[in-house]
Design a protein around this motif. Structure first.
Motif, mmCIF file in Angstrom:
data_model
loop_
_atom_site.group_PDB
_atom_site.id
_atom_site.type_symbol
_atom_site.label_atom_id
_atom_site.label_comp_id
_atom_site.label_asym_id
_atom_site.label_seq_id
_atom_site.Cartn_x
_atom_site.Cartn_y
_atom_site.Cartn_z
ATOM 1 N N ASP A 87 -41.160 -7.929 47.827
ATOM 2 C CA ASP A 87 -40.425 -9.197 47.806
ATOM 3 C C ASP A 87 -41.342 -10.395 48.053
ATOM 4 O OD1 ASP A 87 -40.807 -8.595 50.496
ATOM 5 O OD2 ASP A 87 -38.763 -9.124 51.112
ATOM 6 N N THR A 88 -42.368 -10.212 48.893
ATOM 7 C CA THR A 88 -43.326 -11.293 49.136
ATOM 8 C C THR A 88 -44.134 -11.587 47.875
ATOM 9 O OG1 THR A 88 -43.503 -10.525 51.428
ATOM 10 C CG2 THR A 88 -45.148 -12.107 50.669
ATOM 11 N N ASP A 99 -32.909 -8.644 47.651
ATOM 12 C CA ASP A 99 -33.901 -9.067 48.642
ATOM 13 C C ASP A 99 -35.031 -9.848 47.982
ATOM 14 O OD1 ASP A 99 -34.771 -6.747 47.340
ATOM 15 O OD2 ASP A 99 -35.974 -6.078 49.038
ATOM 16 N N LEU A 107 -35.540 -14.009 48.802
ATOM 17 C CA LEU A 107 -36.797 -14.525 49.344
ATOM 18 C C LEU A 107 -37.462 -15.470 48.352
ATOM 19 C CD1 LEU A 107 -38.793 -14.531 51.675
ATOM 20 C CD2 LEU A 107 -39.979 -12.617 50.588
ATOM 21 N N LYS A 140 -32.842 -13.468 60.877
ATOM 22 C CA LYS A 140 -33.638 -12.639 59.982
ATOM 23 C C LYS A 140 -35.130 -12.941 60.192
ATOM 24 C CE LYS A 140 -29.969 -12.362 56.517
ATOM 25 N NZ LYS A 140 -29.575 -12.606 55.108
ATOM 26 N N ASP A 149 -37.776 -11.024 60.296
ATOM 27 C CA ASP A 149 -38.730 -10.349 59.404
ATOM 28 C C ASP A 149 -38.827 -11.082 58.073
ATOM 29 O OD1 ASP A 149 -39.230 -8.459 61.327
ATOM 30 O OD2 ASP A 149 -37.831 -6.990 60.511
ATOM 31 N N ARG A 150 -37.686 -11.505 57.543
ATOM 32 C CA ARG A 150 -37.719 -12.241 56.283
ATOM 33 C C ARG A 150 -38.408 -13.591 56.466
ATOM 34 N NH1 ARG A 150 -32.446 -14.419 53.091
ATOM 35 N NH2 ARG A 150 -32.652 -16.012 54.722
ATOM 36 N N ARG A 195 -42.035 -13.084 56.200
ATOM 37 C CA ARG A 195 -42.470 -12.893 54.817
ATOM 38 C C ARG A 195 -42.439 -14.215 54.055
ATOM 39 N NH1 ARG A 195 -39.161 -8.502 55.529
ATOM 40 N NH2 ARG A 195 -37.596 -9.192 54.008
#
Length: 404
Positions: free
Chosen positions: A244-245, A290, A294, A328, A330-331, A334
């Motif tokens: 996703d990154t 996801d 992002l 969120k 963690d997101r 990222r």
């Protein structure tokens, strides 16, 4: 009946790479013979069987004849008279059209070893045009190995694009190949190969439009937006960041293909245009939620994050809220990684410091440390709880020395 290891296992073994999966082709056998040997039939479209002990896949040697548009339009013929060379002839690239028998003897009728030595990707034969997925696979292998593509293969891919073959690719298959390519060592090579043969303009026109869009020199030394995005993507890959990154890195500047250049320094226009383009692209190629979420977030907020140390406390708190950073984390990390890639994915700037990331993580931690339950308990008028929590978090940010 003769059994051969084929395809990627033979290729990777010759390259000295770890062999992860082995594919087997069986020559001179019928489905009835396979079943009699204890194999279990599993193929719907092709004669594929599972080994009774190892559960590895064994496919009967086959030929394929084009019978329709797209990658499913094939008539398959599998019979004992299909030779190993016949089976290898239907494969995409010479480096994937080699086989090894059970004694270790190599069969290479189409020059795969020579192309490995030349670090060249070359189609096996004219049947390459019959499956448009092969264009995506070609580009993905370029990203994996860093090989060049033979000029005649590029020309053939251009013919396929002109014939409209890529228009018949199903979105799920496009995403599956793009996702694999994004996770390769040098993912930019995939998109450069697709662009060279004209397929990128068909599959991801929003991305293709970035080449030739000139960047103001104070923003990006490499000038061309398409070149910048490729550098950003490769930097994200160099850090082993997740799918996703990397996808967000690929999409972060999509809006610049639509926004007048003079608006960029004011950080308006291209973000909102970009978010709409990212959403449209993700819908068309069926990118998972996801990756879509992002990518849209990075597209909308990366300019604000670059300016984070100049923002007021109220603006930072609003930014954290829009990013859902407290719920969120963690997101949010990222998201910051993608912004680091944007800052460092430029010529001679790979090691530049990016203090904005640590700063915003510290801001997030300060806001998160506020005991919302205690604030709520101390607030008599329950309708005022959200505002009381906001003010407490704002005070925490101000205590860090943030400007008002």
């Amino acid at each position: 009946m003769k059994i051969y290891t084929v395809g990627g296992a033979v290729r990777d073994q010759l390259l000295g790479l770890p062999v992860k999966d082995r594919d087997y082709v069986v020559v001179g056998a019928t489905p009835e013979q396979m079943l009699a040997e204890g194999f279990r039939a599993v193929g719907k479209d092709f004669p594929v069987f599972l080994h009774p002990q190892t559960q590895a896949e064994y496919a009967l040697a086959r030929t394929e004849r084009k019978s329709g548009r797209g990658y499913k339009g094939f008539t398959v013929y599998a019979a004992p008279d299909v030779t190993l060379e016949d089976d290898l002839a239907r494969r995409d690239l010479t480096i994937n059209a080699m086989a090894e028998d059970e004694s270790g003897e190599l069969f290479d009728p189409y020059g795969g070893q020579e192309d490995l030595a030349r670090r060249t990707l070359r189609h096996v034969g004219p049947a390459f045009v019959e499956d448009p997925v092969r264009i995506l696979r070609l580009a993905r292998f370029a990203a994996r190995f860093g090989f060049s593509v033979a000029l005649e293969t590029v020309a053939l891919c251009r013919e396929m694009v002109a014939m409209g073959e890529v228009d018949h690719l199903v979105p799920e298959r496009v995403w599956a190949e793009v996702a694999k390519g994004l996770m390769e060592e040098q993912p930019s090579r995939m998109f450069l190969v697709l662009r060279e043969c004209g397929a990128l303009a068909k599959l991801m026109p929003e991305l293709d439009a970035l080449w030739g869009v000139q960047q103001p020199s104070q923003h990006h030394p490499e000038i061309d937006t398409g070149d910048h995005v490729m550098r950003v993507l490769d930097y994200a890959a160099s850090q082993n960041w997740p799918l996703d990154t990397r996808f967000a890195a690929l999409c972060h500047d999509l809006g610049k293909g639509l926004t007048p250049q003079q608006e960029w320094p004011r950080h308006i226009g291209h973000e909102s245009n970009g978010v709409a383009l990212v959403e449209a692209l993700c819908e068309r190629i069926k990118a998972p939620n996801d990756c879509r979420d992002l990518a849209m977030l990075v597209c909308r907020e990366h300019c604000n994050i670059h300016r984070a140390k100049k923002l007021r406390s109220t603006t930072i708190l609003e930014l954290l809220g829009r990013c859902d950073a407290l719920r969120k984390p963690d997101r949010f990390k990222r998201l910051l990684d993608a912004c680091i890639a944007d800052a460092r994915g430029r010529k001679d700037m790979e090691a530049e410091p990016y203090p904005q990331a640590e700063y915003l993580l510290a801001c997030r931690d300060a806001a998160f440390a506020v005991d919302a339950g205690a604030v709520a308990a101390a607030t008599a008028d329950k309708t005022l709880i959200p505002e009381a929590v906001r003010l407490a978090r704002l005070a925490a940010l101000r205590a860090m020395g943030n400007p008002d």
